[in-house]
Every structure is written in structure tokens, then in C-alpha cells.
Scaffold this active site. Structure first.
Site, short mmCIF file in Angstrom:
data_model
loop_
_atom_site.label_atom_id
_atom_site.label_comp_id
_atom_site.label_asym_id
_atom_site.label_seq_id
_atom_site.Cartn_x
_atom_site.Cartn_y
_atom_site.Cartn_z
N ASP A 22 0.82 -1.22 0.00
CA ASP A 22 0.00 0.00 0.00
C ASP A 22 0.86 1.27 0.00
OD1 ASP A 22 -2.31 1.48 0.02
OD2 ASP A 22 -2.70 1.22 2.16
N HIS A 39 3.40 3.55 -8.56
CA HIS A 39 3.23 2.14 -8.94
C HIS A 39 4.48 1.63 -9.67
CE1 HIS A 39 -0.79 2.37 -7.54
NE2 HIS A 39 -1.28 3.06 -8.55
N GLU A 69 -12.08 -4.35 -5.72
CA GLU A 69 -12.56 -2.97 -5.52
C GLU A 69 -11.72 -1.95 -6.32
OE1 GLU A 69 -12.11 -5.14 -2.82
OE2 GLU A 69 -14.27 -5.53 -2.85
N ASN A 70 -10.51 -2.36 -6.73
CA ASN A 70 -9.63 -1.42 -7.45
C ASN A 70 -10.15 -1.01 -8.83
OD1 ASN A 70 -6.55 -2.78 -6.06
ND2 ASN A 70 -7.69 -0.96 -5.44
N TRP A 71 -11.17 -1.74 -9.35
CA TRP A 71 -11.77 -1.34 -10.63
C TRP A 71 -12.44 0.02 -10.55
CZ3 TRP A 71 -10.09 -4.11 -14.52
CH2 TRP A 71 -9.80 -5.46 -14.35
N ARG A 73 -11.15 2.66 -9.54
CA ARG A 73 -10.18 3.74 -9.80
C ARG A 73 -10.30 4.25 -11.23
NH1 ARG A 73 -4.70 2.54 -6.36
NH2 ARG A 73 -5.82 2.06 -4.45
N ARG A 190 1.49 -5.05 6.02
CA ARG A 190 0.84 -3.99 5.24
C ARG A 190 1.67 -2.73 5.37
NH1 ARG A 190 -5.38 -2.50 4.18
NH2 ARG A 190 -4.96 -0.77 2.77
N ARG A 196 -5.74 -2.17 8.35
CA ARG A 196 -6.94 -2.97 8.05
C ARG A 196 -6.58 -4.04 7.03
NH1 ARG A 196 -8.35 2.35 6.30
NH2 ARG A 196 -7.67 2.65 4.15
N SER A 198 -8.67 -4.97 4.32
CA SER A 198 -9.15 -4.66 2.96
C SER A 198 -9.48 -5.92 2.15
CB SER A 198 -8.12 -3.81 2.22
OG SER A 198 -7.87 -2.62 2.92
C1 FPP Z 1 -1.49 0.33 -3.42
O1 FPP Z 1 -1.12 1.68 -3.47
C2 FPP Z 1 -0.95 -0.42 -4.53
C3 FPP Z 1 -1.69 -0.99 -5.51
C4 FPP Z 1 -3.16 -0.88 -5.59
C5 FPP Z 1 -1.05 -1.73 -6.61
C6 FPP Z 1 0.17 -2.51 -6.32
C7 FPP Z 1 0.78 -2.90 -7.59
C8 FPP Z 1 2.11 -2.86 -7.91
C9 FPP Z 1 3.15 -2.52 -6.95
C10 FPP Z 1 2.58 -3.15 -9.31
C11 FPP Z 1 2.24 -4.41 -10.01
C12 FPP Z 1 2.37 -5.66 -9.26
C13 FPP Z 1 3.24 -6.69 -9.50
C14 FPP Z 1 3.10 -7.97 -8.74
C15 FPP Z 1 4.36 -6.60 -10.46
P1 FPP Z 1 -2.27 2.77 -3.56
O2 FPP Z 1 -2.39 3.16 -4.99
O3 FPP Z 1 -3.51 2.25 -2.94
O4 FPP Z 1 -1.63 3.92 -2.72
P2 FPP Z 1 -2.42 5.00 -1.85
O5 FPP Z 1 -3.11 4.26 -0.76
O6 FPP Z 1 -1.32 5.88 -1.37
O7 FPP Z 1 -3.36 5.69 -2.79
#
Ligand code: FPP
Length: 243
Positions: A22, A39, A69-71, A73, A190, A196, A198
Site C-alpha cells: 500500500d 506504482h 474494488e480497485n476497478w 479507480r 501492510r 486494516r 481490505s
Molecule cells: C497500493 O497503493 C498499490 C496498488 C493498488 C497496486 C500494487 C501494484 C504494484 C506494486 C505493481 C504491479 C504488481 C506486481 C506484482 C508486479 P495505492 O495506490 O492504494 O496507494 P495510496 O493508498 O497511497 O493511494
């Protein structure tokens, strides 16, 4: 720093580590960069952590890459995440295969864009006989859906007489989850301060140790990982017992 500079007992290494990666977005925002830049750096940490897992002889690593749930975004961000995953596999597959890593996916591939899905399927097939490390990529994953899917399959197997409901116990139930025959995570990490789950591995994490760190995923280096393992080794796991 080298592995020998840490206070890690190689005889008490967790078998399975699960990570919620995260904080990529916040890491980037702090640096006035687009979220996707976080990312991109996050993928480099994936590479580092797999190396660290290999050094420590950890047998199972589960990474939460994309939740159901990430869809929600923005589609640009979803697109970048999918592309990063496909590029990662394209670029790293030789090295992963050489390290004898088996790639598995926890989640449903049906909604994953075709090009990305093909890359994943190729990686799964190519590494299916590898047995040093299992790398589970949780992708389009949600734990409640995983449990509902298990229940549906159990009902179906009962009605086909493939399963006798009297034989359903915790061990049997486990086989219906995406993680199937794998041991439950000993440790869940985490990053980035949120405390949490999630919707991550709700069944499998019943007895796991949790480590929440303030460090954002793009800063979660090998050093941070080794320190987390030290912390884990100082915990007293009782599994309901009193010793
Ligand atoms: C959370 O940060 C991270 C993700 C939703 C994506 C994680 C994916 C990668 C690191 C890349 C691809 C994966 C692999 C296995 C090569 P966030 O965007 O929720 O951060 P925030 O909470 O600060 O908004």
C-alpha cells in the site's frame, strides 16, 4: 547491509509471507508526481522482495496487486497497473524461472485485459513445475468472493456426490480457496500506515502475525523486509495454546 548483519534465525523463517503493498499513490503525490509513478517504483520493490524471499528461503509469497474494488479507480490508473504487471512478467519471467519460482494467481482472470491475461497465463504454464518459491499474485482478488466461490463449489460437489458434506472440515474447506494446498501465511505485512485487511485472505490469516509499517511500498526495501522478519521472530505464536 547483508543478511548476516540482521538478527535473523534461519531456523525460524516463516513459510508463507503475504503483503499488502500500500501507499504508492501517496508516495508519488508527496513528490508531486502522478500516482502511477508510485506504482512504477513499486514494481522495483516487488523485484527486491522476491530476491530477499529467495535469500531467506521463504517458500510462499503472496502479493496483493489488484483487488476487486480497485476497478473503481480511474481507468487510466487501472490501465497503467495492468500494463505494469504485464511488463513485469515479460521482463522478469526468465529470471523468475531461473530462481525456480512458480507463479500463481489468486483471483479471477476473466476481467483482466486480454493481452495482460495472455502474459499471465504464459507465465503460469511456463513455471508450473517450479518448486523453490510459490509467488501468488492476488489479482482481481476479493476474499469474500473467494469464500462465496468456495461455498458454491462445495455445494456443487456435494450434489454431484464428489464430496460428502460430513467430511467437510477446515482442511477440506481450504482446498476450495484459491490458495488450495498452500500453508496459511505466517506473517502479513501492510505498508503505508493503514491498519486494516481490505478484504485480503480473511480465512487464511486467522492465526497470522500482522506487521503494519508506516513505510510506503515504494520505500519498502530489502532492509525493511529483513527488519520485519526480525520483528516476526520476536513474536510469541501460541495458536490458542498457553505456552
Ligand atoms: C497500493 O497503493 C498499490 C496498488 C493498488 C497496486 C500494487 C501494484 C504494484 C506494486 C505493481 C504491479 C504488481 C506486481 C506484482 C508486479 P495505492 O495506490 O492504494 O496507494 P495510496 O493508498 O497511497 O493511494
Amino acid at each position: 547491509m547483508d543478511l548476516k548483519d540482521y538478527n535473523i534465525d534461519m531456523k525460524k523463517i516463516p513459510k508463507h509471507v503475504a503483503i499488502i503493498m500500500d501507499g504508492n499513490g501517496r508516495w508519488a503525490k508527496k513528490r508531486l508526481m502522478p500516482r502511477t509513478a508510485g506504482h512504477k517504483v513499486g514494481v522495483e520493490r516487488v523485484r527486491d522482495i522476491i530476491k530477499a524471499v529467495d535469500k531467506l528461503n521463504i517458500k510462499y509469497l503472496t502479493l496483493y496487486a489488484f483487488s476487486t474494488e480497485n476497478w473503481k479507480r480511474p481507468s487510466d490508473e487501472v490501465g497503467v497497473l495492468m500494463q505494469l504487471l504485464a511488463n513485469y512478467l515479460k521482463k522478469e519471467i526468465d529470471e523468475l524461472d531461473r530462481k525456480n519460482v512458480r507463479i500463481r494467481v489468486l483471483g479471477e482472470l476473466d476481467r483482466i485485459p486480454k493481452k495482460v491475461r495472455e502474459e499471465i497465463e504464459k507465465a503460469i504454464i511456463r513455471t508450473k513445475d517450479n518448486d523453490n518459491i510459490v509467488l501468488n499474485i492476488a489479482l482481481n482478488y476479493g476474499s469474500r468472493l473467494e469464500i462465496i466461490r468456495a461455498v458454491k463449489n462445495i455445494v456443487e460437489d456435494c450434489s454431484n456426490e464428489k464430496l460428502d458434506i460430513e467430511r467437510l472440515d477446515e482442511e477440506k474447506f481450504k482446498e476450495y480457496l484459491y490458495t488450495e494446498d498452500q500453508p496459511d501465511p505466517d506473517l502479513m505485512i501492510r505498508t503505508s500506515g493503514e491498519q486494516r485487511l481490505s478484504n485480503f485472505l480473511l480465512y487464511q490469516l486467522a492465526y497470522s502475525e500482522f506487521i503494519f509499517t508506516e513505510t510506503a511500498w515504494p520505500d519498502f526495501t530489502e532492509d525493511e523486509f529483513f527488519k520485519a522478519i526480525e520483528l516476526y521472530q520476536n513474536r510469541n505464536r501460541r495458536f490458542g495454546d498457553i505456552k
